[in-house]
Design a protein around this motif. Structure first.
Motif, mmCIF file in Angstrom:
data_model
loop_
_atom_site.group_PDB
_atom_site.id
_atom_site.type_symbol
_atom_site.label_atom_id
_atom_site.label_comp_id
_atom_site.label_asym_id
_atom_site.label_seq_id
_atom_site.Cartn_x
_atom_site.Cartn_y
_atom_site.Cartn_z
ATOM 1 N N SER A 87 0.800 -1.229 0.000
ATOM 2 C CA SER A 87 0.000 0.000 0.000
ATOM 3 C C SER A 87 0.828 1.271 0.000
ATOM 4 N N TYR A 88 2.036 1.200 0.537
ATOM 5 C CA TYR A 88 2.824 2.424 0.729
ATOM 6 C C TYR A 88 3.007 3.208 -0.565
ATOM 7 N N LYS A 89 3.327 2.517 -1.638
ATOM 8 C CA LYS A 89 3.600 3.167 -2.925
ATOM 9 C C LYS A 89 2.466 4.095 -3.327
ATOM 10 N N TYR A 105 -1.208 -0.646 8.917
ATOM 11 C CA TYR A 105 -0.456 -0.237 10.117
ATOM 12 C C TYR A 105 0.980 0.182 9.797
ATOM 13 N N LYS A 106 1.729 -0.664 9.091
ATOM 14 C CA LYS A 106 3.130 -0.369 8.782
ATOM 15 C C LYS A 106 3.249 0.844 7.860
ATOM 16 N N THR A 107 2.351 0.934 6.893
ATOM 17 C CA THR A 107 2.370 2.077 5.978
ATOM 18 C C THR A 107 2.101 3.372 6.734
ATOM 19 N N THR A 108 1.149 3.337 7.659
ATOM 20 C CA THR A 108 0.858 4.527 8.460
ATOM 21 C C THR A 108 2.069 4.916 9.298
ATOM 22 N N GLN A 109 2.719 3.929 9.896
ATOM 23 C CA GLN A 109 3.942 4.196 10.656
ATOM 24 C C GLN A 109 4.984 4.908 9.796
ATOM 25 N N VAL A 121 -6.627 6.704 7.581
ATOM 26 C CA VAL A 121 -7.928 6.397 8.166
ATOM 27 C C VAL A 121 -8.102 4.882 8.275
ATOM 28 N N MET A 122 -8.233 4.396 9.483
ATOM 29 C CA MET A 122 -8.445 2.968 9.720
ATOM 30 C C MET A 122 -9.947 2.682 9.704
ATOM 31 N N GLU A 123 -10.375 1.721 8.875
ATOM 32 C CA GLU A 123 -11.778 1.344 8.804
ATOM 33 C C GLU A 123 -12.036 0.191 9.766
ATOM 34 N N THR A 161 -3.139 -0.041 16.024
ATOM 35 C CA THR A 161 -3.580 0.660 14.820
ATOM 36 C C THR A 161 -4.541 1.791 15.166
ATOM 37 N N TYR A 162 -5.414 1.568 16.146
ATOM 38 C CA TYR A 162 -6.303 2.637 16.599
ATOM 39 C C TYR A 162 -5.496 3.876 16.991
ATOM 40 N N GLU A 163 -4.416 3.637 17.720
ATOM 41 C CA GLU A 163 -3.655 4.750 18.266
ATOM 42 C C GLU A 163 -2.868 5.511 17.208
ATOM 43 N N ILE A 164 -2.365 4.791 16.208
ATOM 44 C CA ILE A 164 -1.490 5.439 15.242
ATOM 45 C C ILE A 164 -2.272 6.093 14.090
ATOM 46 N N SER A 165 -3.497 5.668 13.864
ATOM 47 C CA SER A 165 -4.293 6.225 12.769
ATOM 48 C C SER A 165 -4.725 7.647 13.081
#
Length: 396
Positions: A87-89, A105-109, A121-123, A161-165
């Motif tokens: 997803s990162y790309k 999660y990793k991409t958001t990080q 945005v985490m669904e 994931t909740y926390e980082i989104s």
């Protein structure tokens, strides 16, 4: 607005992506749905879909050949990572990155570390995982089962994931309120009801038949609270009563230690006209769920003019009014279900009034295009520089 949407399967994700594309906002759909499935095609979005399903296909093979659960679960986690890294790309080039549960999660990080302006945005399609776990663990123990209760395999990662989104996308007020209960700021919570697909809507109020037929459609799983509905049906006083249960059984059904009363029929999974016939022949629809994000079967029932009996934890309260299209009761209790069933069975005029209201409400249910319209409106507010700064400060 350019949106990358990452999702592991077909489910509601395909229609969401199609609606994003029609609205001109879909940049890329990163899909983990197996390309070998006969339902894999999505020509409506053209080349905006990219598939990363290698490990998912291995996971599906493990399920088919009944590989031990620990290994199957581990491979499932790897399939989520495959989607995440892919997803990162695309997310890096987008205004917003929306991803199912932990699949980003990793991409958001990485985007966070790089100071990217992409809104992550985490669904979450169910209630806050801690909130849901508290409900389900209590129910599991109350069933008196010998096996140990296990949390969902992605439990800890979902919390991270909740926390980082930046935000959590919720499909109903029930889901949204579960996050507020767990201390989340309302500013970090988006609420957009799922879109309801175009469905056949009956042209007349459902007639009241001699047989009072209760219908349930969904998985036979202990989170659905079916045992309470069966106990309520057992208490129902009516000369001709039936309870039709449509859906597949799961490993733990919640019905292990109860006696199924007379008049109950398990049909297994049904589709097409066979399923429609069950809706057409039913008197009321029941959904006694203990925990659910937003069950689309509620909309299907309304479209057939079926009065509904649901709990507060189905997401249905967003478009169903207690006492109008049916009744909404507290979950995990037999008596409220039994009382409402008896009232619906006894009062034919009430049943017809509820049927008329159900048909009216079915015509007002929003499509996926309307859902995307509401989503984009909220995202535009959040991607505004000042609002986005406020959200970032909430995360510090």
């Amino acid at each position: 607005m350019k949106i990358t949407y990452t999702a592991p399967n077909r489910s509601h994700h395909y229609p969401y992506a199609e609606a994003l594309h029609r609205a001109g906002h879909l940049f890329k759909l990163v899909s983990g749905f197996s390309r070998f499935s006969p339902r894999a095609g999505l020509p409506s979005v053209g080349d905006k879909i990219t598939r990363h399903d290698l490990i998912k296909n291995i996971h599906l093979a493990c399920l088919k050949f009944k590989v031990p659960f620990p290994l199957t679960s581990f491979i499932d986690k790897l399939s989520a990572l495959e989607l995440d890294y892919a997803s990162y790309k695309w997310a890096n080039q987008s205004d917003a990155f929306i991803y199912y549960r932990t699949d980003g999660y990793k991409t958001t990080q990485r985007l966070r570390k790089e100071g990217s302006s992409t809104l992550c945005v985490m669904e979450e399609v169910n209630s806050h995982v801690e909130f849901a776990n508290e409900i389900l663990e209590e129910e599991y123990k109350s069933l008196g089962l010998k096996g140990r209760y296990y949390k969902e395999s992605d439990y800890d990662l979902r919390l991270k994931t909740y926390e980082i989104s930046d935000c959590i996308l919720c499909p109903s007020e029930f889901v949204r309120s579960s996050f507020i209960t767990k201390g989340f700021s309302p500013e970090r919570l988006l609420k957009v009801n799922f879109g309801f697909p175009a469905i056949e809507i009956a042209d007349q109020v459902k007639p009241v038949n001699e047989t009072f037929r209760v219908l349930y459609v969904g998985q036979i799983h202990y989170r659905k609270g079916l045992r309470y509905a069966l106990e309520a049906f057992k208490k129902l006083k009516h000369p001709k009563k039936e309870f039709i249960i449509v859906g597949p059984s799961t490993l733990v059904t919640g019905l292990e230690n109860i006696t199924v009363p007379d008049g109950v029929t398990f049909t297994g999974s049904l589709k097409g006209e066979d399923l429609k016939d069950q809706y057409r022949n039913a008197s009321v629809f029941i959904l006694p769920s203990l925990e659910e994000g937003l069950a689309l079967v509620q909309g299907e029932a309304l479209a057939f003019g079926l009065p509904v009996l649901i709990t507060t934890n189905t997401g249905g309260a967003d478009f169903i009014e207690n006492g109008r299209e049916g009744f909404i009761v507290a979950p995990g209790k037999t008596e409220p279900l039994a009382e409402c069933l008896q009232q619906m069975a006894d009062d034919k005029l009430l049943l017809q009034e509820m049927s008329a209201a159900a048909l009216h409400t079915a015509k007002t249910l929003g499509s996926w295009d309307i859902a995307v319209e509401k989503l984009i409106a909220q995202l535009k507010v959040l991607t505004d520089g000042e609002n986005k700064t406020e959200i970032k400060e909430l995360l510090i």
